[in-house]
Each structure stands twice: as structure tokens, then as C-alpha cells.
Design a protein around this motif. Structure first.
Motif, mmCIF file in Angstrom:
data_model
loop_
_atom_site.group_PDB
_atom_site.id
_atom_site.type_symbol
_atom_site.label_atom_id
_atom_site.label_comp_id
_atom_site.label_asym_id
_atom_site.label_seq_id
_atom_site.Cartn_x
_atom_site.Cartn_y
_atom_site.Cartn_z
ATOM 1 N N ASP A 48 -21.016 37.343 -18.758
ATOM 2 C CA ASP A 48 -20.352 36.679 -17.632
ATOM 3 C C ASP A 48 -21.386 36.201 -16.620
ATOM 4 O O ASP A 48 -22.585 36.494 -16.759
ATOM 5 N N PRO A 49 -20.985 35.455 -15.592
ATOM 6 C CA PRO A 49 -21.952 34.906 -14.628
ATOM 7 C C PRO A 49 -22.751 35.966 -13.870
ATOM 8 O O PRO A 49 -23.814 35.653 -13.330
ATOM 9 N N ASP A 50 -22.267 37.209 -13.847
ATOM 10 C CA ASP A 50 -22.994 38.297 -13.190
ATOM 11 C C ASP A 50 -23.974 38.996 -14.123
ATOM 12 O O ASP A 50 -24.605 39.978 -13.749
ATOM 13 N N GLY A 51 -24.086 38.512 -15.365
ATOM 14 C CA GLY A 51 -25.000 39.111 -16.325
ATOM 15 C C GLY A 51 -24.433 40.330 -17.029
ATOM 16 O O GLY A 51 -25.161 41.090 -17.654
ATOM 17 N N ARG A 52 -23.117 40.491 -16.973
ATOM 18 C CA ARG A 52 -22.475 41.636 -17.624
ATOM 19 C C ARG A 52 -21.995 41.242 -19.018
ATOM 20 O O ARG A 52 -21.376 40.192 -19.196
ATOM 21 N N VAL A 53 -22.299 42.074 -19.998
ATOM 22 C CA VAL A 53 -21.860 41.845 -21.377
ATOM 23 C C VAL A 53 -20.345 42.024 -21.443
ATOM 24 O O VAL A 53 -19.796 42.961 -20.862
ATOM 25 N N VAL A 54 -19.669 41.099 -22.154
ATOM 26 C CA VAL A 54 -18.218 41.137 -22.277
ATOM 27 C C VAL A 54 -17.841 41.061 -23.749
ATOM 28 O O VAL A 54 -18.288 40.169 -24.473
ATOM 29 N N LEU A 55 -17.030 42.024 -24.194
ATOM 30 C CA LEU A 55 -16.520 42.054 -25.564
ATOM 31 C C LEU A 55 -15.094 41.523 -25.548
ATOM 32 O O LEU A 55 -14.306 41.900 -24.675
ATOM 33 N N PHE A 56 -14.771 40.666 -26.521
ATOM 34 C CA PHE A 56 -13.425 40.113 -26.644
ATOM 35 C C PHE A 56 -12.884 40.428 -28.029
ATOM 36 O O PHE A 56 -13.510 40.103 -29.034
ATOM 37 N N ALA B 284 -17.270 48.894 -28.552
ATOM 38 C CA ALA B 284 -18.072 49.228 -27.375
ATOM 39 C C ALA B 284 -18.949 50.442 -27.650
ATOM 40 O O ALA B 284 -20.128 50.465 -27.281
ATOM 41 N N SER B 285 -18.395 51.450 -28.304
ATOM 42 C CA SER B 285 -19.174 52.654 -28.638
ATOM 43 C C SER B 285 -20.353 52.304 -29.533
ATOM 44 O O SER B 285 -21.461 52.810 -29.345
#
Length: 158
Positions: free
Chosen positions: A70-78, A97-98
């Protein structure tokens, strides 16, 4: 229960009003892949400013549908589901995630480097360099702060 799903797009009429226009109806077996293709082409539908870094990323528990930053540099799983979201979908994304949390920065970078560059995702040769260039204020991704997002296409009928 129908084996078809109707899809709509939101647009503006000539008068400026928001209207929903029907798109091609799909068989339920086609929807998850087609929806995934739409999201890869337009990741802002999921999160404004999202950068996709993986599609069908192979983990030790199976393929993760989409992986982004995301724009904040956080990894996002979908995790995408063509039907109603269930407890199993929650368990599935937690398993993904684990798997990622068990990796160190180098292992996560290797996963991205090996899985990017296919299925409509840009190739990332050196993830650490790419990340530090794209998100200089963050430095490196903090996997313990990743976001998990379930996306369902169905509704529960009672």
C-alpha cells in the motif's frame, strides 16, 4: 441457486448522475479468475495507490491470490473468493500470512523476485532495492504489520 453472477460497473450519466451498468454475466466458475484479472489491471479498486508485487504467489500452503504494497509501504495480502466468504477463507488467508511471517526479509524478497514478472505483474529483480526506491521513508517492509484482505463476490442468502 444460480450458477451465474451478474457484474456491474459504476459510471456517470450524461446528466452527471451515478448509474450502474450491467456487464457481461459470468458463470460462477469463471468469476474468480476474471475478477483477479480486473484487479491486476486496476489495483486502485482494492486500495488507492496499491502496487501489486505478486499474483498466485506460491506459499507452503498454496497459491496466494494477490500480494501488494500500500502507499504506506505495508504489505497487503488479498484472498479472492467467487462466492460467499466463509470461515475457511479466513483460515486460508491466516495460513498465507503465517507462511510469510516465517520468512526473514531475504526469504520474502526471494519469494517476490521469483514470483513477479508473470500474470500481469511487473518483474522485480531486486525487491530490497525496489522497495527502498518506492518507499524511501520506510526502508524495508515490516511483515508483522501486513494487512489481510478478503474479497468475496457472493452474498449469503438466508
Amino acid at each position: 441457486m444460480s450458477d451465474r453472477i451478474g457484474l456491474w460497473t459504476m459510471t456517470r450519466s450524461p446528466e452527471g448522475d451515478e448509474v450502474a451498468l450491467p456487464l457481461e454475466e459470468l458463470k460462477t466458475t469463471e468469476t474468480e479468475q476474471r475478477f483477479e484479472e480486473l484487479l491486476v489491471a486496476s489495483p486502485d479498486v482494492l486500495v488507492s495507490g496499491l502496487r501489486l508485487i505478486g499474483r498466485q504467489v506460491q506459499t507452503s500452503v498454496g497459491p496466494l491470490d494477490l500480494l501488494g504494497v500500500d502507499p504506506d509501504g505495508r504489505v497487503v495480502l488479498f484472498e479472492l473468493k467467487r462466492g460467499t466468504l466463509t470461515r475457511e477463507a479466513v483460515a486460508q488467508i491466516l495460513d498465507y500470512a503465517s507462511d510469510l511471517l516465517e520468512r526473514d526479509q531475504e526469504g520474502f524478497a526471494g519469494l517476490i523476485e521469483n514470483s513477479s514478472g508473470r500474470l500481469g505483474i511487473d518483474r522485480i529483480e531486486d525487491f530490497a532495492e525496489w522497495f527502498s526506491t518506492e518507499f524511501p521513508e520506510v526502508g524495508s517492509p515490516e511483515l508483522s504489520e501486513m494487512r489481510l484482505v478478503l474479497v468475496g463476490l457472493g452474498v449469503l442468502k438466508m
